[in-house]
Design a protein around this motif. Structure first.
Motif, PDB file in Angstrom:
ATOM      1  N   SER A  22      14.554   1.930  12.880  1.00 27.97           N
ATOM      2  CA  SER A  22      15.281   2.524  14.005  1.00 27.97           C
ATOM      3  C   SER A  22      14.740   2.068  15.357  1.00 27.97           C
ATOM      4  CB  SER A  22      15.224   4.054  13.926  1.00 27.97           C
ATOM      5  OG  SER A  22      13.923   4.537  14.219  1.00 27.97           O
ATOM      6  N   ILE A  23      13.568   1.463  15.370  1.00 25.62           N
ATOM      7  CA  ILE A  23      12.973   1.003  16.626  1.00 25.62           C
ATOM      8  C   ILE A  23      13.891   0.006  17.320  1.00 25.62           C
ATOM      9  CG2 ILE A  23      11.051  -0.305  17.632  1.00 25.62           C
ATOM     10  CD1 ILE A  23       9.227   0.900  15.554  1.00 25.62           C
ATOM     11  N   GLY A  24      14.621  -0.792  16.551  1.00 26.77           N
ATOM     12  CA  GLY A  24      15.501  -1.789  17.143  1.00 26.77           C
ATOM     13  C   GLY A  24      16.493  -1.196  18.124  1.00 26.77           C
ATOM     14  N   LEU A  25      17.027  -0.025  17.815  1.00 21.74           N
ATOM     15  CA  LEU A  25      17.948   0.641  18.732  1.00 21.74           C
ATOM     16  C   LEU A  25      17.264   0.956  20.056  1.00 21.74           C
ATOM     17  CD1 LEU A  25      20.023   3.229  16.644  1.00 21.74           C
ATOM     18  CD2 LEU A  25      20.891   1.273  17.916  1.00 21.74           C
ATOM     19  N   LEU A  26      16.064   1.502  19.977  1.00 23.29           N
ATOM     20  CA  LEU A  26      15.344   1.886  21.194  1.00 23.29           C
ATOM     21  C   LEU A  26      14.982   0.671  22.033  1.00 23.29           C
ATOM     22  CD1 LEU A  26      12.998   4.569  19.574  1.00 23.29           C
ATOM     23  CD2 LEU A  26      15.134   4.948  20.814  1.00 23.29           C
ATOM     24  N   ILE A  27      14.605  -0.434  21.368  1.00 23.12           N
ATOM     25  CA  ILE A  27      14.267  -1.660  22.080  1.00 23.12           C
ATOM     26  C   ILE A  27      15.470  -2.152  22.872  1.00 23.12           C
ATOM     27  CG2 ILE A  27      13.606  -4.087  21.839  1.00 23.12           C
ATOM     28  CD1 ILE A  27      12.186  -3.279  19.219  1.00 23.12           C
ATOM     29  N   ALA A  28      16.610  -2.294  22.186  1.00 19.02           N
ATOM     30  CA  ALA A  28      17.814  -2.797  22.845  1.00 19.02           C
ATOM     31  C   ALA A  28      18.245  -1.872  23.979  1.00 19.02           C
ATOM     32  CB  ALA A  28      18.942  -2.944  21.821  1.00 19.02           C
ATOM     33  N   PHE A  29      18.057  -0.576  23.795  1.00 17.39           N
ATOM     34  CA  PHE A  29      18.452   0.400  24.808  1.00 17.39           C
ATOM     35  C   PHE A  29      17.647   0.234  26.096  1.00 17.39           C
ATOM     36  CE2 PHE A  29      17.723   4.710  26.631  1.00 17.39           C
ATOM     37  CZ  PHE A  29      19.012   4.965  27.074  1.00 17.39           C
ATOM     38  N   TYR A  30      16.332   0.255  25.994  1.00 15.10           N
ATOM     39  CA  TYR A  30      15.558   0.241  27.240  1.00 15.10           C
ATOM     40  C   TYR A  30      15.464  -1.157  27.850  1.00 15.10           C
ATOM     41  CZ  TYR A  30      10.848  -1.385  25.631  1.00 15.10           C
ATOM     42  OH  TYR A  30       9.768  -2.101  25.185  1.00 15.10           O
ATOM     43  N   TYR A  31      15.523  -2.206  27.038  1.00 20.86           N
ATOM     44  CA  TYR A  31      15.606  -3.548  27.605  1.00 20.86           C
ATOM     45  C   TYR A  31      16.920  -3.726  28.375  1.00 20.86           C
ATOM     46  CZ  TYR A  31      11.570  -5.823  25.303  1.00 20.86           C
ATOM     47  OH  TYR A  31      10.310  -6.210  24.932  1.00 20.86           O
ATOM     48  N   GLY A  32      18.021  -3.235  27.793  1.00 21.78           N
ATOM     49  CA  GLY A  32      19.316  -3.358  28.456  1.00 21.78           C
ATOM     50  C   GLY A  32      19.367  -2.614  29.771  1.00 21.78           C
TER      51      GLY A  32
ATOM     52  N   GLY B 199      26.480 -22.503  12.220  1.00 21.86           N
ATOM     53  CA  GLY B 199      26.389 -22.784  10.791  1.00 21.86           C
ATOM     54  C   GLY B 199      26.449 -21.541   9.917  1.00 21.86           C
ATOM     55  N   PHE B 200      26.411 -20.358  10.532  1.00 18.05           N
ATOM     56  CA  PHE B 200      26.423 -19.120   9.757  1.00 18.05           C
ATOM     57  C   PHE B 200      27.806 -18.877   9.149  1.00 18.05           C
ATOM     58  CE2 PHE B 200      22.689 -18.624  12.254  1.00 18.05           C
ATOM     59  CZ  PHE B 200      21.859 -17.760  11.541  1.00 18.05           C
ATOM     60  N   ASP B 201      27.827 -18.119   8.062  1.00 17.51           N
ATOM     61  CA  ASP B 201      29.068 -17.798   7.368  1.00 17.51           C
ATOM     62  C   ASP B 201      29.732 -16.591   8.025  1.00 17.51           C
ATOM     63  OD1 ASP B 201      31.113 -17.747   5.563  1.00 17.51           O
ATOM     64  OD2 ASP B 201      29.963 -16.717   3.994  1.00 17.51           O
ATOM     65  N   GLY B 202      30.232 -16.783   9.249  1.00 19.60           N
ATOM     66  CA  GLY B 202      30.909 -15.711   9.961  1.00 19.60           C
ATOM     67  C   GLY B 202      30.019 -15.052  11.004  1.00 19.60           C
ATOM     68  N   PHE B 203      30.653 -14.239  11.860  1.00 17.73           N
ATOM     69  CA  PHE B 203      29.917 -13.600  12.950  1.00 17.73           C
ATOM     70  C   PHE B 203      29.007 -12.491  12.453  1.00 17.73           C
ATOM     71  CE2 PHE B 203      29.581 -10.227  16.170  1.00 17.73           C
ATOM     72  CZ  PHE B 203      28.951 -10.940  17.174  1.00 17.73           C
ATOM     73  N   GLY B 204      29.432 -11.779  11.397  1.00 18.01           N
ATOM     74  CA  GLY B 204      28.627 -10.668  10.894  1.00 18.01           C
ATOM     75  C   GLY B 204      27.226 -11.083  10.488  1.00 18.01           C
ATOM     76  N   PRO B 205      27.084 -12.068   9.588  1.00 18.66           N
ATOM     77  CA  PRO B 205      25.735 -12.532   9.223  1.00 18.66           C
ATOM     78  C   PRO B 205      24.957 -13.079  10.413  1.00 18.66           C
ATOM     79  CG  PRO B 205      27.350 -13.295   7.634  1.00 18.66           C
ATOM     80  CD  PRO B 205      28.126 -12.692   8.766  1.00 18.66           C
ATOM     81  N   PHE B 206      25.649 -13.766  11.316  1.00 17.50           N
ATOM     82  CA  PHE B 206      24.981 -14.304  12.497  1.00 17.50           C
ATOM     83  C   PHE B 206      24.403 -13.169  13.345  1.00 17.50           C
ATOM     84  CE2 PHE B 206      25.424 -15.371  17.069  1.00 17.50           C
ATOM     85  CZ  PHE B 206      24.454 -16.354  17.153  1.00 17.50           C
ATOM     86  N   ALA B 207      25.214 -12.133  13.611  1.00 20.09           N
ATOM     87  CA  ALA B 207      24.759 -11.002  14.431  1.00 20.09           C
ATOM     88  C   ALA B 207      23.609 -10.276  13.753  1.00 20.09           C
ATOM     89  CB  ALA B 207      25.923 -10.036  14.685  1.00 20.09           C
ATOM     90  N   GLU B 208      23.693 -10.105  12.429  1.00 20.81           N
ATOM     91  CA  GLU B 208      22.624  -9.408  11.700  1.00 20.81           C
ATOM     92  C   GLU B 208      21.312 -10.182  11.797  1.00 20.81           C
ATOM     93  OE1 GLU B 208      21.613  -7.785   7.170  1.00 20.81           O
ATOM     94  OE2 GLU B 208      23.597  -8.602   7.661  1.00 20.81           O
ATOM     95  N   ALA B 209      21.386 -11.499  11.664  1.00 21.64           N
ATOM     96  CA  ALA B 209      20.180 -12.328  11.729  1.00 21.64           C
ATOM     97  C   ALA B 209      19.564 -12.285  13.125  1.00 21.64           C
ATOM     98  CB  ALA B 209      20.507 -13.768  11.339  1.00 21.64           C
ATOM     99  N   VAL B 210      20.409 -12.339  14.151  1.00 23.86           N
ATOM    100  CA  VAL B 210      19.902 -12.306  15.523  1.00 23.86           C
ATOM    101  C   VAL B 210      19.259 -10.962  15.827  1.00 23.86           C
ATOM    102  CG1 VAL B 210      20.581 -12.356  17.956  1.00 23.86           C
ATOM    103  CG2 VAL B 210      21.500 -14.053  16.374  1.00 23.86           C
ATOM    104  N   LEU B 211      19.855  -9.879  15.337  1.00 22.65           N
ATOM    105  CA  LEU B 211      19.281  -8.553  15.565  1.00 22.65           C
ATOM    106  C   LEU B 211      17.911  -8.430  14.907  1.00 22.65           C
ATOM    107  CD1 LEU B 211      22.424  -6.291  15.092  1.00 22.65           C
ATOM    108  CD2 LEU B 211      21.163  -6.686  17.210  1.00 22.65           C
ATOM    109  N   LEU B 212      17.770  -9.011  13.717  1.00 21.99           N
ATOM    110  CA  LEU B 212      16.458  -9.026  13.072  1.00 21.99           C
ATOM    111  C   LEU B 212      15.441  -9.758  13.936  1.00 21.99           C
ATOM    112  CD1 LEU B 212      17.448  -9.775   9.369  1.00 21.99           C
ATOM    113  CD2 LEU B 212      16.228  -7.742  10.164  1.00 21.99           C
ATOM    114  N   CYS B 213      15.884 -10.850  14.559  1.00 20.08           N
ATOM    115  CA  CYS B 213      14.978 -11.657  15.375  1.00 20.08           C
ATOM    116  C   CYS B 213      14.570 -10.953  16.659  1.00 20.08           C
ATOM    117  CB  CYS B 213      15.616 -13.003  15.703  1.00 20.08           C
ATOM    118  SG  CYS B 213      15.816 -14.072  14.268  1.00 20.08           S
TER     119      CYS B 213
END
Length: 493
Positions: A380-390, A205-219
């Motif tokens: 900037s914490i989001g980058l570190l989270i995705a990095f070490y979880y990955g 239902g999102f208006d394109g992939f960009g908003p969808f990806a941004e919302a998921v990253l926030l989550c």
């Protein structure tokens, strides 16, 4: 040639911690508290709604998927190697000491210290707003001093032992959940509230992939922290099984709590500019909506719950960080001081006080430089989270690669699901890094590059330099490679 795996005994190395002092319920509570659910949903839901409108619950659901897949990886790795060093031990065992020290040590601890600085500031701001005159509540100096005092108190609790910390968390988490439930029930029962729709869970239902990806990253950020419960595995009953179960349970409880609150808030206020789509409301959904929904008195209780949420997460951060560095010291990757266990409380006393002091110093420094700078550091914490979880998800697949054909269970829980989670996390890392390059991302920019990007990627570059320094300081750990974490390199006290 890879070294042989350690026997799957389910018995961790003993480092002097108090054994069998944490059960399943306490583990789940620690995991939930470390996420700060009331605070996380209060300050994130509005921004997700600004991006995705009424489809915010879909972002919460999709953002949960890589978290659950990562939780399966943590569960399987903990079953084989129940060590309080968690990601440090697992990533070292899979990919060697350099990757282990950077991704499982530096990235995790740096992200946690940044989070501690933020949580202390948030807790102090909410506390002063509740009990102090407006002149103090709006004073950066008063907030900083109160935040440092909170760090001192919480450090003292964490130093006294995991049993006391768990008992405190029962009360703190209970208040949070009760406040969120009361808010949700009142929102659904309010005249004029819209009936929730299953369509709000539609990720298309999102208006394109960009908003969808941004919302998921926030989550992704609002789910981070549940893995702190794994760091008390050596103090947990049945350390090979219970922490893994608690990790999965805590993430599922978080999903249910967040979806319930999101559906309730959107049903009551809507997602348009007169509701959650308003930027002022988005900054703190609970603070904005609770007075009109519950009245001033009960709204204060919700405000207290958000304050308590930040303090509870702060306490769990101290517990997890000190145990992670205890393991690093025990395996010869940090100075012996981090491996000291208090003879009475059976806690890593030096590490606990160290992280409390570092968080206080960092908070004071960043606030003195600029409040905007502190805000960008938190983003900037989001980058570190995705990095070490990955990296940890990949470590699970690599470590168990010879066992994936043993059964369907092993194929999916040790291979397919952790791999999908890892790829999703690393994709989130790449997408976040790309978005953060924009100087408009966050509040600061240097040389036309977003300050959030410089802080996030810069911290990893500094971590690479720190790893080089550690290699010179602890040659035995780096020389022996993956086998270094198989046996303790220092004796218990």
């Amino acid at each position: 040639m890879d070294p042989p795996d350690s026997p799957d005994t389910g018995t961790p190395h003993r480092k002097g911690l108090r054994n069998d002092s944490v059960g399943l319920l306490a583990s789940v509570v620690l995991g939930l508290s470390s996420v700060a659910p009331a605070y996380s949903i209060a300050v994130t839901l509005g921004f997700v709604t600004l991006v995705g409108g009424r489809f915010a619950p879909a972002a919460l659901l999709v953002g949960f998927v890589p978290i659950l897949l990562t939780a399966f990886a943590f569960r399987e790795l903990n079953r084989r190697m129940p060590d309080c060093g968690t990601t440090f031990v697992w990533n070292t065992r899979a990919f060697g000491p350099h990757v282990g020290w950077l991704s499982g040590g530096w990235a995790v601890q740096f992200a946690t210290v940044l989070a501690m600085a933020s949580l202390a500031q948030v807790g102090a701001a909410y506390l002063l707003d509740l009990v102090a005159p407006d002149s103090l509540a709006g004073s950066p100096l008063a907030v900083t001093v109160t935040a440092v005092l909170l760090l001192v108190v919480v450090t003292g609790v964490a130093r006294r032992g995991i049993h006391l910390a768990a008992e405190v968390q029962y009360v703190l988490l209970g208040l949070q959940l009760l406040a969120l439930i009361a808010f949700g029930v009142a929102a659904f029962a309010r005249d004029g509230a819209v009936t929730p729709s299953v369509a709000w869970l539609n990720p298309f239902g999102f208006d394109g992939f960009g908003p969808f990806a941004e919302a998921v990253l926030l989550c992704l950020f609002i789910y981070w922290g549940w893995d702190a419960l794994i760091t008390v595995n050596e103090e947990t009953t049945d350390s090979a099984r219970i922490p893994g179960q608690a990790a999965v349970i805590s993430t599922l409880v978080l999903l249910g709590t967040y979806l319930f609150t999101a559906f309730a808030a959107i049903s009551y206020a809507g997602s348009g500019p007169d509701g959650l789509g308003d930027e002022e409301t988005a900054a703190d959904v609970l603070a904005a909506l609770a007075p009109g929904l519950l009245g001033d008195t009960l709204a204060k209780v919700v405000q207290l719950a958000v304050c308590v949420s930040a303090v509870a997460a702060l306490l769990t951060c101290l517990v997890s960080s000190s145990r992670a560095t205890l393991s690093m010291s025990a395996h010869g990757a940090l100075p012996p001081a981090f491996g000291r266990v208090h003879p009475r409380f059976r806690t890593p006393a030096f590490g606990t006080v160290f992280f409390g002091a570092v968080a206080a110093a960092l908070l004071t420094l960043l606030t003195a430089v600029s409040e905007d700078f502190l805000g960008d550091a938190i983003l900037s914490i989001g980058l570190l989270i995705a990095f070490y979880y990955g990296i940890t998800g990949l470590a699970c697949v690599w470590h168990f690669r010879h066992e994936l054909g043993a059964s369907t269970r092993d194929l999916f829980l040790k291979g397919v699901l952790p791999l999908l989670g890892a790829l999703a996390m690393l994709a989130a890392f790449a997408r976040s890094a790309h978005d953060m390059l924009d100087p408009a991302y966050g509040s600061t920019a240097i040389g036309g590059v977003g300050g959030v990007f410089l802080l996030g990627v810069g911290s990893l570059l500094v971590g690479a330099l720190a790893t080089a320094v550690a290699r010179a300081r602890f040659p035995r750990f780096f020389r022996e490679g993956r086998t270094a974490v198989a046996d303790l390199t220092v004796q218990e006290d």
